[in-house]
Design a protein around this motif. Structure first.
Motif, mmCIF file in Angstrom:
data_model
loop_
_atom_site.group_PDB
_atom_site.id
_atom_site.type_symbol
_atom_site.label_atom_id
_atom_site.label_comp_id
_atom_site.label_asym_id
_atom_site.label_seq_id
_atom_site.Cartn_x
_atom_site.Cartn_y
_atom_site.Cartn_z
ATOM 1 N N VAL A 115 37.514 50.909 43.629
ATOM 2 C CA VAL A 115 37.189 50.182 44.857
ATOM 3 C C VAL A 115 36.956 51.183 45.981
ATOM 4 O O VAL A 115 37.821 52.022 46.259
ATOM 5 C CB VAL A 115 38.343 49.227 45.240
ATOM 6 C CG1 VAL A 115 37.951 48.361 46.427
ATOM 7 C CG2 VAL A 115 38.724 48.350 44.060
ATOM 8 N N VAL A 119 39.899 53.968 45.557
ATOM 9 C CA VAL A 119 41.169 53.537 44.949
ATOM 10 C C VAL A 119 40.893 53.151 43.505
ATOM 11 O O VAL A 119 39.921 52.452 43.210
ATOM 12 C CB VAL A 119 41.773 52.317 45.690
ATOM 13 C CG1 VAL A 119 43.017 51.815 44.970
ATOM 14 C CG2 VAL A 119 42.087 52.663 47.126
ATOM 15 N N LEU A 145 42.246 50.994 40.615
ATOM 16 C CA LEU A 145 43.129 49.835 40.555
ATOM 17 C C LEU A 145 43.152 49.286 39.126
ATOM 18 O O LEU A 145 42.106 48.976 38.567
ATOM 19 C CB LEU A 145 42.599 48.766 41.514
ATOM 20 C CG LEU A 145 43.475 47.582 41.856
ATOM 21 C CD1 LEU A 145 44.683 48.005 42.678
ATOM 22 C CD2 LEU A 145 42.656 46.547 42.628
ATOM 23 N N ASN A 195 47.994 50.952 41.588
ATOM 24 C CA ASN A 195 47.075 51.327 42.664
ATOM 25 C C ASN A 195 47.243 52.841 42.860
ATOM 26 O O ASN A 195 48.343 53.318 43.113
ATOM 27 C CB ASN A 195 47.477 50.514 43.911
ATOM 28 C CG ASN A 195 46.733 50.926 45.161
ATOM 29 O OD1 ASN A 195 46.409 52.091 45.369
ATOM 30 N ND2 ASN A 195 46.487 49.949 46.035
ATOM 31 N N THR A 235 46.577 54.861 45.120
ATOM 32 C CA THR A 235 47.091 55.336 46.413
ATOM 33 C C THR A 235 48.621 55.269 46.425
ATOM 34 O O THR A 235 49.283 56.170 46.937
ATOM 35 C CB THR A 235 46.521 54.482 47.571
ATOM 36 O OG1 THR A 235 45.106 54.429 47.427
ATOM 37 C CG2 THR A 235 46.866 55.068 48.919
ATOM 38 N N GLU A 236 49.128 54.195 45.816
ATOM 39 C CA GLU A 236 50.584 54.072 45.748
ATOM 40 C C GLU A 236 51.166 54.915 44.627
ATOM 41 O O GLU A 236 52.319 55.340 44.692
ATOM 42 C CB GLU A 236 50.970 52.598 45.564
ATOM 43 C CG GLU A 236 50.715 51.808 46.840
ATOM 44 C CD GLU A 236 50.792 50.307 46.642
ATOM 45 O OE1 GLU A 236 51.035 49.861 45.508
ATOM 46 O OE2 GLU A 236 50.603 49.601 47.641
HETATM 47 C C1 LIG Z 1 46.065 50.242 47.371
HETATM 48 O O1 LIG Z 1 47.216 50.580 48.066
HETATM 49 C C2 LIG Z 1 47.002 50.924 49.431
HETATM 50 C C3 LIG Z 1 48.343 51.406 50.009
HETATM 51 O O2 LIG Z 1 49.345 50.449 49.823
HETATM 52 C C4 LIG Z 1 46.448 49.740 50.169
HETATM 53 O O3 LIG Z 1 46.193 50.066 51.512
HETATM 54 C C5 LIG Z 1 45.151 49.309 49.509
HETATM 55 O O4 LIG Z 1 44.649 48.135 50.104
HETATM 56 C C6 LIG Z 1 45.368 49.058 48.021
HETATM 57 N N1 LIG Z 1 44.051 48.847 47.441
HETATM 58 C C7 LIG Z 1 43.713 47.787 46.718
HETATM 59 C C8 LIG Z 1 42.302 47.729 46.263
HETATM 60 O O5 LIG Z 1 44.509 46.905 46.404
#
Ligand SMILES: *[C@@H]1O[C@H](CO)[C@@H](O)[C@H](O)[C@H]1NC(C)=O
Length: 252
Positions: free
Chosen positions: A34, A44, A46, A60, A62-63
């Motif tokens: 994404v 990201v 996912l 995710n 990023t997390e």
């Molecule tokens: C992934 O995690 C980040 C940090 O929590 C968040 O901002 C983001 O929206 C998430 N991305 C998706 C596509 O869910």
């Protein structure tokens, strides 16, 4: 800019488990990349694991960990988050899979443009007090962003114009249609102007009220038929002349 969602296909994407009932159960994993920026800085990776239609847990990048959505998903996330190798591998996929694929896709698709095919036609001719309606359609263009406008003697017409949204053809191409209602005046020039990334100059189609396109086509087909006929007749005549001049006529 809208989110671009790309499906990627790792070796094991879908696991279907048909246990017990005839309807079966459907367990699947969806991998998505994404992003909305052209430098992929917000990319990201996912991973969503679902049972039937319910997302149970997600990874995710990023997390950097799994997060449970349902009660069962929370338990599964807890178990999977203990596997550091798995988490590291998935985290790295944001580069190895997502950024890598996005770059390839951009080269193949996103940075390309396809010129619209523009067609200007009459929907309704003016009759008494009723205005005439023209339709300007653009087909098979890419990307989606496009502008269709109308000019009357070089001036932009704003009233009585209705346009559809850009419609996806389902094959990466788009189409759009714009209608103009107007009262024709003699000697005026009505044009449809299409602006699109595929063409440095606006694409301009002038309306020729004296002769609809179908009539022009009929005339074109008719005259090519006529020319072809004349050529064949001439060839036949020359052939006949040659044949008959080669023969010696013996008088009785
Ligand atoms: C992934 O995690 C980040 C940090 O929590 C968040 O901002 C983001 O929206 C998430 N991305 C998706 C596509 O869910």
């Amino acid at each position: 800019m809208s989110l671009l969602k790309l499906l990627i296909f790792p070796p094991i994407l879908m696991l279907s488990a048909f246990i017990g009932t005839a309807d079966g159960y459907y367990e699947y994993r969806m991998d998505e990349c994404v992003y909305s920026t052209s430098d992929y800085s917000d990319m990201v990776y996912l991973v969503s694991m679902s049972f039937n239609k319910v997302v149970e847990l997600q990874f995710n990048s990023t997390e950097g960990k799994f997060v449970g959505v349902t009660e069962d998903g929370v338990k599964q996330a807890e178990r999977l988050n203990k596997d550091q190798n798995l988490l590291q591998g998935l985290k790295a996929s944001v580069d190895t899979v997502c950024r890598n694929n996005a770059q390839n896709n951009d080269l193949a698709v996103r940075d390309k443009t396809v010129l619209p095919k523009v067609k200007l036609s009459s929907v309704k001719q003016a009759e008494g007090n009723h205005p005439a309606v023209l339709m300007c359609s653009a087909y098979e263009f890419y990307p989606k962003k496009i502008s269709v406008s109308w000019l009357r003697d070089g001036k932009l017409m704003t009233s009585d114009v209705t346009s559809t949204m850009e419609m996806a053809n389902g094959n990466w191409y788009y189409q759009i249609h714009s209608q103009l209602e107007y009262t024709p005046k003699s000697g005026e020039k009505i044009s449809c102007v299409v602006e699109h990334a595929s063409s440095p100059q606006p694409i301009v189609k002038d309306w020729n009220p004296s002769m609809p396109e179908s009539e022009r086509n009929k005339i074109a087909i008719g005259s090519s038929g006529l020319v072809l006929g004349i050529i064949i007749a001439a060839a036949g005549l020359i052939y006949y002349k040659k044949k008959s001049s080669g023969r010696i006529l013996v008088p009785n």
